[in-house]
Write an enzyme that holds these catalytic residues in place. Structure first.
Site, PDB file in Angstrom:
ATOM      1  N   ARG A  48      13.108 -16.017  41.634  1.00 48.99           N
ATOM      2  CA  ARG A  48      12.620 -17.159  42.420  1.00 48.99           C
ATOM      3  C   ARG A  48      12.438 -16.698  43.849  1.00 48.99           C
ATOM      4  NH1 ARG A  48      17.618 -20.721  42.215  1.00 48.99           N
ATOM      5  NH2 ARG A  48      18.441 -18.613  42.244  1.00 48.99           N
ATOM      6  N   GLU A  49      11.331 -17.058  44.467  1.00 50.82           N
ATOM      7  CA  GLU A  49      11.145 -16.705  45.869  1.00 50.82           C
ATOM      8  C   GLU A  49      12.231 -17.386  46.690  1.00 50.82           C
ATOM      9  OE1 GLU A  49       7.223 -16.997  47.459  1.00 50.82           O
ATOM     10  OE2 GLU A  49       6.315 -16.241  45.621  1.00 50.82           O
ATOM     11  N   LEU A  96      14.897 -31.109  37.971  1.00 51.15           N
ATOM     12  CA  LEU A  96      14.596 -32.539  37.842  1.00 51.15           C
ATOM     13  C   LEU A  96      14.500 -33.155  39.239  1.00 51.15           C
ATOM     14  CD1 LEU A  96      16.852 -33.622  34.824  1.00 51.15           C
ATOM     15  CD2 LEU A  96      14.373 -33.306  34.846  1.00 51.15           C
ATOM     16  N   CYS A 116       3.501 -18.732  40.926  1.00 46.45           N
ATOM     17  CA  CYS A 116       3.838 -18.484  39.511  1.00 46.45           C
ATOM     18  C   CYS A 116       3.453 -19.627  38.572  1.00 46.45           C
ATOM     19  CB  CYS A 116       5.324 -18.197  39.363  1.00 46.45           C
ATOM     20  SG  CYS A 116       5.773 -16.619  40.047  1.00 46.45           S
TER      21      CYS A 116
HETATM   22  C1  UDX Z   1       9.456 -19.503  39.467  1.00 47.52           C
HETATM   23  C2  UDX Z   1      10.590 -19.370  38.435  1.00 47.52           C
HETATM   24  O1  UDX Z   1      11.660 -20.238  38.790  1.00 47.52           O
HETATM   25  C3  UDX Z   1      11.069 -17.927  38.359  1.00 47.52           C
HETATM   26  O2  UDX Z   1      12.044 -17.798  37.334  1.00 47.52           O
HETATM   27  C4  UDX Z   1       9.844 -17.053  38.029  1.00 47.52           C
HETATM   28  O3  UDX Z   1      10.182 -15.721  37.882  1.00 47.52           O
HETATM   29  C5  UDX Z   1       8.775 -17.223  39.086  1.00 47.52           C
HETATM   30  O4  UDX Z   1       8.406 -18.601  39.140  1.00 47.52           O
HETATM   31  P1  UDX Z   1       9.262 -19.690  42.094  1.00 47.52           P
HETATM   32  O5  UDX Z   1       7.800 -19.852  41.858  1.00 47.52           O
HETATM   33  O6  UDX Z   1       9.733 -18.788  43.169  1.00 47.52           O
HETATM   34  O7  UDX Z   1       9.986 -19.229  40.750  1.00 47.52           O
HETATM   35  O8  UDX Z   1       9.812 -21.146  42.472  1.00 47.52           O
HETATM   36  P2  UDX Z   1      10.717 -22.282  41.828  1.00 47.52           P
HETATM   37  O9  UDX Z   1      11.959 -22.397  42.611  1.00 47.52           O
HETATM   38  O10 UDX Z   1      10.848 -22.136  40.376  1.00 47.52           O
HETATM   39  O11 UDX Z   1       9.801 -23.564  42.154  1.00 47.52           O
HETATM   40  C6  UDX Z   1       8.470 -23.688  41.660  1.00 47.52           C
HETATM   41  C7  UDX Z   1       7.838 -24.988  42.142  1.00 47.52           C
HETATM   42  O12 UDX Z   1       8.452 -26.123  41.516  1.00 47.52           O
HETATM   43  C8  UDX Z   1       7.968 -25.225  43.652  1.00 47.52           C
HETATM   44  O13 UDX Z   1       6.790 -25.835  44.131  1.00 47.52           O
HETATM   45  C9  UDX Z   1       9.148 -26.168  43.747  1.00 47.52           C
HETATM   46  O14 UDX Z   1       9.160 -26.908  44.930  1.00 47.52           O
HETATM   47  C10 UDX Z   1       8.893 -27.029  42.516  1.00 47.52           C
HETATM   48  N1  UDX Z   1      10.107 -27.711  42.018  1.00 47.52           N
HETATM   49  C11 UDX Z   1      11.158 -26.984  41.566  1.00 47.52           C
HETATM   50  C12 UDX Z   1      10.135 -29.103  41.955  1.00 47.52           C
HETATM   51  O15 UDX Z   1       9.182 -29.774  42.342  1.00 47.52           O
HETATM   52  N2  UDX Z   1      11.241 -29.708  41.431  1.00 47.52           N
HETATM   53  C13 UDX Z   1      12.318 -29.015  40.975  1.00 47.52           C
HETATM   54  O16 UDX Z   1      13.272 -29.646  40.509  1.00 47.52           O
HETATM   55  C14 UDX Z   1      12.273 -27.602  41.046  1.00 47.52           C
END
Ligand code: UDX
EC number: 1.1.1.22
Length: 470
Positions: free
Chosen positions: A156-157, A274, A284
């Site tokens: 995750r970033e 959630l 991603c």
């Molecule tokens: C994701 C995966 O989590 C990671 O395992 C994979 O290797 C790369 O893609 P990342 O893209 O860095 O990681 O971000 P992540 O923290 O997963 O969030 C993705 C998006 O979902 C963001 O826009 C975040 O704000 C959103 N999000 C996340 C929500 O809207 N609600 C949540 O509950 C969680």
């Protein structure tokens, strides 16, 4: 071991750094000379907490960064960690993977067995593609002189170092015996946490030896390739699901925060992912869901759940715009402040962010938009030069004579903002918090008209007829 990592991008720089940190002799190869120079000065090529501590400690000792493929001949393991951007039709562009495979093939030693590892997120069958490209370029035979293993990243970033040193799982896709053995050896120190006590002072998070150990999971290459897409798409579905629930709450009543908590108490569901938002975005989820959907359609087995999650996500971006319109009516001549341009906090990554979609719509509807982000403004501006918006140095400036301030990214800085000072500068003190993140009671007490997403317990000034003070 001798390890090579092709690509000094997000995945490659973090993965290469981690393998050097756990004791492997590691060389990162990239074509970008500026990136190479940066890393060799001990500076991180990306914004990622902790990289600035690790790089100076490793560079020139057992971590080397170069444009030369010479190190491939000495390597037992060669990672491919290059980008796989989306094409028009949603499928992944494998151009950089193919180039890397050809370069590796030309540099590969005929004297030793090499394990080539796909770390990039790649469609099913890419291991076979890489194997055949390497065979062509090298004249060697796959699974005799070298093998290709799939080992997807789950970083995750913003938490990439935590995820790389403390992964939930390490997925290794191969049934080739030498591949299996080399990969177990490669990950041994990471799984057993050899040397972690010394490394812990470099970690950008607190380390407890009792933290659960990673599950090392072996499967075939195709399943490993699919696990990455399946996991990311599933998480995207989960977010779309709670976001739709938020929209339903706005119609029926009910509080989505409590609903998420109540659902999450079921251990089969779990409470993570959630958290309501204006939609998932980033480099991603949009790319991976698009690729999974496009491939499933191409092979006549459309993943309708994934398709619905993508549509629902776009609907969620629009929902935010509609909420503002409902509150302010015509946006002609209205001023709107935006807090947060990155797809999530603690990153400078403004690629494929919902902010660009939402801002574009607001501008189309006649609003003038003022934006702020603690880290992402430069990237956002370079990717969205067509958008005529005002970039603010300070978050408070987004509120100057504004009719609304919309929080899109939940940076801690925004929670700690001097909201008392924000109130008098706004034309109408309307705050739309798309992450249900701010202290709503405090804002309401200050006189703001506060709205979140899917919260039935909204401030009286919002519940009224839309007449706002200020
Ligand atoms: C994701 C995966 O989590 C990671 O395992 C994979 O290797 C790369 O893609 P990342 O893209 O860095 O990681 O971000 P992540 O923290 O997963 O969030 C993705 C998006 O979902 C963001 O826009 C975040 O704000 C959103 N999000 C996340 C929500 O809207 N609600 C949540 O509950 C969680």
């Amino acid at each position: 071991m001798n390890v090579v990592c092709i690509g000094a991008g997000y995945v490659g720089s973090v993965t290469g750094t981690a393998f050097a940190a756990i004791g492997h002799q590691t060389t990162i190869i990239d074509i970008d000379q500026k990136k190479i120079e940066r890393m060799n000065r001990g500076e991180s090529p990306i914004y990622e907490p902790g990289m600035e501590q690790f790089l100076p400690a490793l560079i020139g000792r057992n971590l080397f960064v170069t444009s030369s493929y010479d190190a491939v001949a000495e390597a037992q393991v060669v990672f491919i960690a290059v980008g796989t951007p989306s094409q028009e039709d949603g499928t992944a562009d494998l151009r950089y993977i193919k180039l890397a495979a050809e370069h590796i093939g030309r540099a590969l030693s005929k004297e030793r067995f090499t394990v080539i590892v796909n770390k990039s997120t790649v469609p099913v069958g890419t291991s076979e593609l890489v194997a055949s490209l390497v065979e062509e370029a090298s004249g060697l035979v796959a699974d005799k002189d070298f093998t290709v293993v799939s080992n997807p990243e789950f970083l995750r970033e913003g938490y990439a170092l935590e995820d790389v040193f403390f992964p939930d799982r390490i997925v290794v896709g191969t049934v080739q015996p030498q591949g299996l053995q080399v990969m177990r050896e490669l990950y041994h120190n990471l799984i057993e946490r050899v040397g972690y006590d010394q490394l812990s002072e470099l970690f950008p998070f607190s380390y407890h030896p009792q933290m659960p150990k990673a599950t090392y999971f072996e499967t075939d290459a195709k399943s490993a390739e699919l696990i990455k897409y399946a996991a990311n798409a599933f998480l995207a579905v989960k977010i779309s699901y709670i976001n739709e629930m938020a929209r339903l709450c706005e119609v029926l009543g009910g509080n989505v925060r409590d609903i998420a908590e109540g659902m999450g108490l079921d251990t089969r569901i779990g409470k993570k992912f959630l958290q309501v938002s204006s939609g998932w975005s980033g480099s991603c989820f949009p790319k991976d869901t698009a690729e999974l959907l496009a491939t499933s359609q191409k092979y006549g087995s459309e993943m309708t759940v994934v398709k619905a999650a993508i549509e629902s996500n776009e609907r969620m971006h629009l929902h935010v715009v509609e909420k503002v319109v409902r509150k302010l009516q015509s946006l002609n001549g209205k001023r709107i402040g935006i807090l947060g341009l990155t797809f999530k906090p603690d990153t400078d990554d403004a690629r494929k962010t919902q902010a660009s979609y939402i801002i574009q719509k607001l501008v189309e509807l006649g609003a003038s938009v003022r934006v702020h982000d603690p880290q992402g403004m430069a990237m956002f501006q370079s990717l969205n030069s067509h958008l005529k918006v005002t970039y603010c140095r300070e978050p408070l400036e987004t509120g100057t004579r504004s009719d609304a301030v919309i929080l899109l990214t939940h940076w801690q800085e925004y929670q700690e903002l001097d909201w008392e000072a924000m109130y008098p500068v706004m034309r109408r003190p309307y705050v739309l918090d798309t992450r249900n993140y701010l202290e709503s009671a405090r804002l309401t007490a200050l006189g703001f008209c506060y709205e979140g997403l899917g919260l039935s317990t909204i401030s009286p000034s919002v519940a009224g007829d839309g007449v706002m003070g200020g």
